[in-house]
Design a protein around this motif. Structure first.
Motif, PDB file in Angstrom:
ATOM      1  N   ALA A 163     -50.229   0.437  -3.229  1.00 45.28           N
ATOM      2  CA  ALA A 163     -51.505   0.996  -2.777  1.00 45.28           C
ATOM      3  C   ALA A 163     -52.099   0.207  -1.616  1.00 45.28           C
ATOM      4  N   GLN A 164     -51.537  -0.981  -1.359  1.00 42.61           N
ATOM      5  CA  GLN A 164     -52.042  -1.888  -0.326  1.00 42.61           C
ATOM      6  C   GLN A 164     -53.536  -2.168  -0.536  1.00 42.61           C
ATOM      7  N   THR A 165     -53.821  -2.593  -1.766  1.00 41.04           N
ATOM      8  CA  THR A 165     -55.186  -2.944  -2.148  1.00 41.04           C
ATOM      9  C   THR A 165     -55.159  -4.204  -3.000  1.00 41.04           C
ATOM     10  N   TRP A 166     -56.326  -4.829  -3.134  1.00 41.75           N
ATOM     11  CA  TRP A 166     -56.474  -6.023  -3.951  1.00 41.75           C
ATOM     12  C   TRP A 166     -56.978  -5.659  -5.345  1.00 41.75           C
ATOM     13  N   ARG A 167     -56.547  -6.438  -6.331  1.00 40.52           N
ATOM     14  CA  ARG A 167     -57.191  -6.392  -7.638  1.00 40.52           C
ATOM     15  C   ARG A 167     -58.360  -7.367  -7.575  1.00 40.52           C
ATOM     16  N   PRO A 168     -59.578  -6.916  -7.774  1.00 42.30           N
ATOM     17  CA  PRO A 168     -60.750  -7.778  -7.576  1.00 42.30           C
ATOM     18  C   PRO A 168     -61.035  -8.672  -8.781  1.00 42.30           C
ATOM     19  N   ASN A 169     -62.176  -9.318  -8.699  1.00 40.42           N
ATOM     20  CA  ASN A 169     -62.779 -10.075  -9.799  1.00 40.42           C
ATOM     21  C   ASN A 169     -62.167 -11.446 -10.027  1.00 40.42           C
ATOM     22  N   GLU A 170     -61.333 -11.914  -9.089  1.00 42.38           N
ATOM     23  CA  GLU A 170     -60.924 -13.311  -9.149  1.00 42.38           C
ATOM     24  C   GLU A 170     -61.568 -14.021  -7.963  1.00 42.38           C
ATOM     25  N   GLY A 171     -60.980 -15.083  -7.457  1.00 45.81           N
ATOM     26  CA  GLY A 171     -61.711 -15.871  -6.478  1.00 45.81           C
ATOM     27  C   GLY A 171     -60.932 -16.196  -5.220  1.00 45.81           C
ATOM     28  N   THR A 172     -61.675 -16.648  -4.219  1.00 44.00           N
ATOM     29  CA  THR A 172     -61.096 -17.061  -2.942  1.00 44.00           C
ATOM     30  C   THR A 172     -61.795 -18.334  -2.488  1.00 44.00           C
ATOM     31  N   ILE A 173     -61.019 -19.306  -2.032  1.00 42.21           N
ATOM     32  CA  ILE A 173     -61.585 -20.513  -1.444  1.00 42.21           C
ATOM     33  C   ILE A 173     -61.128 -20.593   0.005  1.00 42.21           C
ATOM     34  N   VAL A 174     -61.911 -21.287   0.821  1.00 41.25           N
ATOM     35  CA  VAL A 174     -61.631 -21.358   2.255  1.00 41.25           C
ATOM     36  C   VAL A 174     -61.551 -22.821   2.671  1.00 41.25           C
ATOM     37  N   TRP A 175     -60.411 -23.177   3.272  1.00 41.83           N
ATOM     38  CA  TRP A 175     -60.221 -24.535   3.791  1.00 41.83           C
ATOM     39  C   TRP A 175     -60.346 -24.519   5.307  1.00 41.83           C
ATOM     40  N   SER A 176     -60.878 -25.599   5.886  1.00 39.51           N
ATOM     41  CA  SER A 176     -60.925 -25.747   7.342  1.00 39.51           C
ATOM     42  C   SER A 176     -61.063 -27.224   7.679  1.00 39.51           C
ATOM     43  N   HIS A 177     -60.827 -27.521   8.965  1.00 40.92           N
ATOM     44  CA  HIS A 177     -60.980 -28.896   9.448  1.00 40.92           C
ATOM     45  C   HIS A 177     -61.479 -28.837  10.885  1.00 40.92           C
ATOM     46  N   THR A 178     -62.328 -29.783  11.244  1.00 44.78           N
ATOM     47  CA  THR A 178     -62.958 -29.762  12.566  1.00 44.78           C
ATOM     48  C   THR A 178     -62.035 -30.251  13.673  1.00 44.78           C
ATOM     49  N   GLU A 179     -60.882 -30.804  13.320  1.00 47.04           N
ATOM     50  CA  GLU A 179     -59.938 -31.294  14.318  1.00 47.04           C
ATOM     51  C   GLU A 179     -58.582 -30.630  14.121  1.00 47.04           C
ATOM     52  N   LEU A 180     -57.760 -30.689  15.155  1.00 47.44           N
ATOM     53  CA  LEU A 180     -56.411 -30.142  15.055  1.00 47.44           C
ATOM     54  C   LEU A 180     -55.640 -30.861  13.956  1.00 47.44           C
ATOM     55  N   VAL A 181     -54.917 -30.093  13.166  1.00 44.63           N
ATOM     56  CA  VAL A 181     -54.060 -30.648  12.122  1.00 44.63           C
ATOM     57  C   VAL A 181     -52.616 -30.525  12.596  1.00 44.63           C
ATOM     58  N   SER A 182     -51.947 -31.647  12.752  1.00 44.15           N
ATOM     59  CA  SER A 182     -50.590 -31.650  13.292  1.00 44.15           C
ATOM     60  C   SER A 182     -49.590 -31.125  12.269  1.00 44.15           C
ATOM     61  N   LYS A 183     -48.574 -30.445  12.771  1.00 45.37           N
ATOM     62  CA  LYS A 183     -47.525 -29.943  11.880  1.00 45.37           C
ATOM     63  C   LYS A 183     -46.883 -31.111  11.144  1.00 45.37           C
ATOM     64  N   GLY A 184     -46.554 -30.871   9.882  1.00 44.37           N
ATOM     65  CA  GLY A 184     -46.020 -31.916   9.021  1.00 44.37           C
ATOM     66  C   GLY A 184     -47.064 -32.547   8.126  1.00 44.37           C
ATOM     67  N   THR A 185     -48.347 -32.270   8.394  1.00 40.94           N
ATOM     68  CA  THR A 185     -49.431 -32.832   7.585  1.00 40.94           C
ATOM     69  C   THR A 185     -49.525 -32.104   6.247  1.00 40.94           C
ATOM     70  N   CYS A 186     -49.586 -32.856   5.159  1.00 39.11           N
ATOM     71  CA  CYS A 186     -49.736 -32.286   3.821  1.00 39.11           C
ATOM     72  C   CYS A 186     -51.170 -32.493   3.344  1.00 39.11           C
ATOM     73  N   ILE A 187     -51.737 -31.472   2.730  1.00 40.19           N
ATOM     74  CA  ILE A 187     -53.135 -31.499   2.301  1.00 40.19           C
ATOM     75  C   ILE A 187     -53.211 -31.042   0.847  1.00 40.19           C
ATOM     76  N   THR A 188     -53.840 -31.857   0.019  1.00 38.68           N
ATOM     77  CA  THR A 188     -54.016 -31.522  -1.390  1.00 38.68           C
ATOM     78  C   THR A 188     -55.441 -31.034  -1.619  1.00 38.68           C
ATOM     79  N   LEU A 189     -55.570 -29.923  -2.333  1.00 33.11           N
ATOM     80  CA  LEU A 189     -56.874 -29.382  -2.706  1.00 33.11           C
ATOM     81  C   LEU A 189     -57.077 -29.593  -4.197  1.00 33.11           C
ATOM     82  N   SER A 190     -58.162 -30.263  -4.553  1.00 36.53           N
ATOM     83  CA  SER A 190     -58.527 -30.447  -5.962  1.00 36.53           C
ATOM     84  C   SER A 190     -59.502 -29.342  -6.327  1.00 36.53           C
TER      85      SER A 190
END
Length: 419
Positions: A64-91
Motif C-alpha cells: 500500500a506504500q503507507t506507514w503503520r502509525p502509533n509508534e515513534g520517530t527520533i531525529v538525529w543531527s549535528h552542527t558540523e560535518l560528520v566524516s565517513k567512517g564515524t560511528c555514533i551510538t544513540l542511547s
C-alpha cells in the motif's frame, strides 16, 4: 541551394545543487532492545553539517506504500560535518535520549520491542511516501522483513534492497545484535573498504553476533575508501563524411579515479577511437589513472547512418556511456557559406548607390554558383564591373558587391538568391 544564417544567443546559467544523502550512506550496525535500549550507526559518506536523519520503528506496508502509525520517530543531527567512517551510538532508554556525537530528539513512542521490531532511517523530518523515495537511507530488523500489520513487523521499501539487514529469516526475533564481522562476540571490530564493499558486509546477517541477553557494542574502526569513478566530459556533435574517408575527429575528456583495473573504452559500430588522434581502433585499454583526451571519428567504411554509445568500464565502477551519431554519404551535399550584413540602400535617380559587400564560398560544389539579385540591384566581384546576375566558379571564395541601380523612383526589396 539557399543559405540562411541564424544567430542564436545562448544564456548560460549556473546553478549550485545541494546533494542529499542516498540509500546506504549510513548503516545501522547494531540494536539493543533489552534494558538500556540503544543503537549504533556509521556514516558511509560524509554527512553535511545540520543534516537531519530520522529513525522510526513505525512499520512500512510496501504494497500500500503507507506507514503503520502509533509508534515513534527520533531525529538525529549535528552542527558540523560528520566524516565517513564515524560511528555514533544513540542511547534511547530513558529521557532525554543522547548521542555520542550530535544530538537526538526524545520520543517515548520510539520504544524498541523485545518481541521484535525494526528501525527504518530516512533523511529529513518528512517521512517518505513511496517505496522508491530518494530519502530512504537504511533499515534493520530484529526478525525478517514482512508486513504483519503489527507493531513488531514491517516490509522493506524497495529503495533499501541493498541497504538493510534482518537478524533472522523468519518472524522469530532476536533481541540484540551487532555487526561483528563474524558470529562471535567482539570487543573491537576493524574493517575497511569502499561504501559498496562495506555494505556487502553490513547487510549480511552471517556477519552479526546475536544474543537475547544484554550485549555491549564493540569499539569500531571503519575506514571508508573512495569509490571508483569514471568521469567523462565534453560534447560530441553528429559526424558526417563520405564513403571511404574517415570524418574529422572530435574529442572529449576521460578521467579515472580510485580505480583498481584498466579502463576499457569501446566504440560502437562505424566509429573508432584514439588517445593521440592518430592511431585509431575500436577499443582501448587505458591505465586506471588515465586523465586525458579521447578522440572519436566516423570510419567512413560503409554508407549509412550509425549511432550508439562509447562505453567506459572498469572493475567496481559504474559504466559510463557517451552517445555518438553520424552519417556516411556517397558524396557530401553542397554547402554555401555566406557571412556579412547588408543595410538599407539609398540612391538618387540616375546615380547608383554606394556598394556594400558580403563574403561567399562553397564546399563540395560540382557546379557554378548562380547569384541573382532582386529587380533594381546589381552584383560585382571586383566593385567595378556590374551585372544583373553572376555565375561563379565552384571554388570561388571572396567578396560579392551589391548596389542599388533602379530606374524608377520607388522602393526595391527582395532576396539575393544563391544556388
Amino acid at each position: 541551394m539557399l543559405k540562411k544564417l541564424v544567430f542564436l544567443i545562448v544564456a548560460v546559467l549556473s546553478f549550485t545543487y545541494l546533494i542529499g544523502l542516498t540509500a546506504g550512506d549510513i548503516a545501522i550496525l547494531g540494536v539493543h532492545t533489552d534494558t538500556q535500549k540503544s543503537m549504533i550507526f556509521v556514516a558511509l559518506a560524509d554527512i553535511p553539517a545540520n543534516t537531519q536523519i530520522s529513525f522510526t520503528d513505525n512499520g512500512w506496508n510496501a504494497t500500500a506504500q503507507t506507514w503503520r502509525p502509533n509508534e515513534g520517530t527520533i531525529v538525529w543531527s549535528h552542527t558540523e560535518l560528520v566524516s565517513k567512517g564515524t560511528c555514533i551510538t544513540l542511547s534511547i532508554n530513558t529521557s532525554p535520549y543522547s548521542a555520542t556525537l550530535g544530538t537526538v530528539t526524545t520520543n517515548s513512542s520510539f520504544n524498541l520491542s523485545t518481541s521484535g521490531d525494526q528501525i527504518l532511517a530516512y533523511e529529513g523530518t518528512t517521512a517518505p511516501t513511496s517505496n522508491d523515495a530518494s530519502i530512504w537511507l537504511y533499515g534493520i530488523s530484529t526478525s525478517n522483513w514482512v508486513w504483519g500489520n503489527s507493531s513488531t513487523t514491517s516490509d522493506l521499501p524497495t529503495a533499501l534492497a541493498n541497504a538493510a539487514v534482518a537478524f533472522t529469516g523468519t518472524t522469530t526475533d532476536i533481541d540484540n545484535g551487532y555487526f561483528a564481522n563474524g558470529s562471535e562476540p567482539q570487543t573491537s571490530v576493524s574493517v575497511s573498504g569502499t561504501k559498496e564493499e562495506l555494505l556487502n558486509l553490513f547487510t549480511n546477517n552471517a556477519n552479526y553476533y546475536f544474543n537475547n541477553n544484554a550485549i555491549t557494542f564493540p569499539a569500531y574502526t571503519i575506514t571508508v575508501g573512495s569509490e571508483p569513478v569514471i568521469s567523462v566530459s565534453g560534447t560530441i556533435n553528429s559526424f558526417s563524411t563520405i564513403v571511404g574517408t574517415p570524418s574529422p575527429a572530435q574529442s572529449y575528456s576521460l578521467i579515472g579515479q580510485n580505480l583498481t583495473a584498466n579502463i576499457i573504452v569501446t566504440s560502437p559500430t562505424g566509429f573508432e577511437i584514439s588517445t593521440d588522434g592518430s592511431s585509431y581502433s575500436s577499443n582501448l585499454s587505458l591505465l586506471p589513472t588515465y586523465n586525458g583526451s579521447i578522440y572519436v571519428r566516423l570510419t567512413g567504411a560503409t554508407i549509412g547512418t550509425f549511432s550508439g554509445n562509447i562505453t567506459h568500464t572498469s572493475t567496481g565502477a559504474a559504466q559510463v556511456d557517451l552517445p555518438v551519431t553520424g552519417t556516411v554519404l556517397e558524396t557530401q551535399p553542397p554547402v554555401l557559406h555566406i557571412t556579412g550584413t547588408l543595410t538599407k540602400f539609398t540612391m538618387e535617380q540616375g546615380t547608383p548607390s554606394e556598394s556594400q559587400s558580403y563574403t561567399l564560398y562553397g564546399e563540395y560544389l560540382t557546379q557554378n554558383i548562380s547569384i541573382v539579385p532582386p529587380a533594381g540591384y546589381q552584383l560585382s566581384t571586383d566593385n567595378t564591373n556590374w551585372s544583373n546576375a553572376l555565375s561563379l566558379a565552384p571554388t570561388f571564395n571572396g567578396a560579392v558587391y551589391v548596389r542599388l541601380n533602379g530606374t524608377n523612383i520607388t522602393s526595391y526589396n527582395g532576396n539575393i538568391v544563391h544556388t
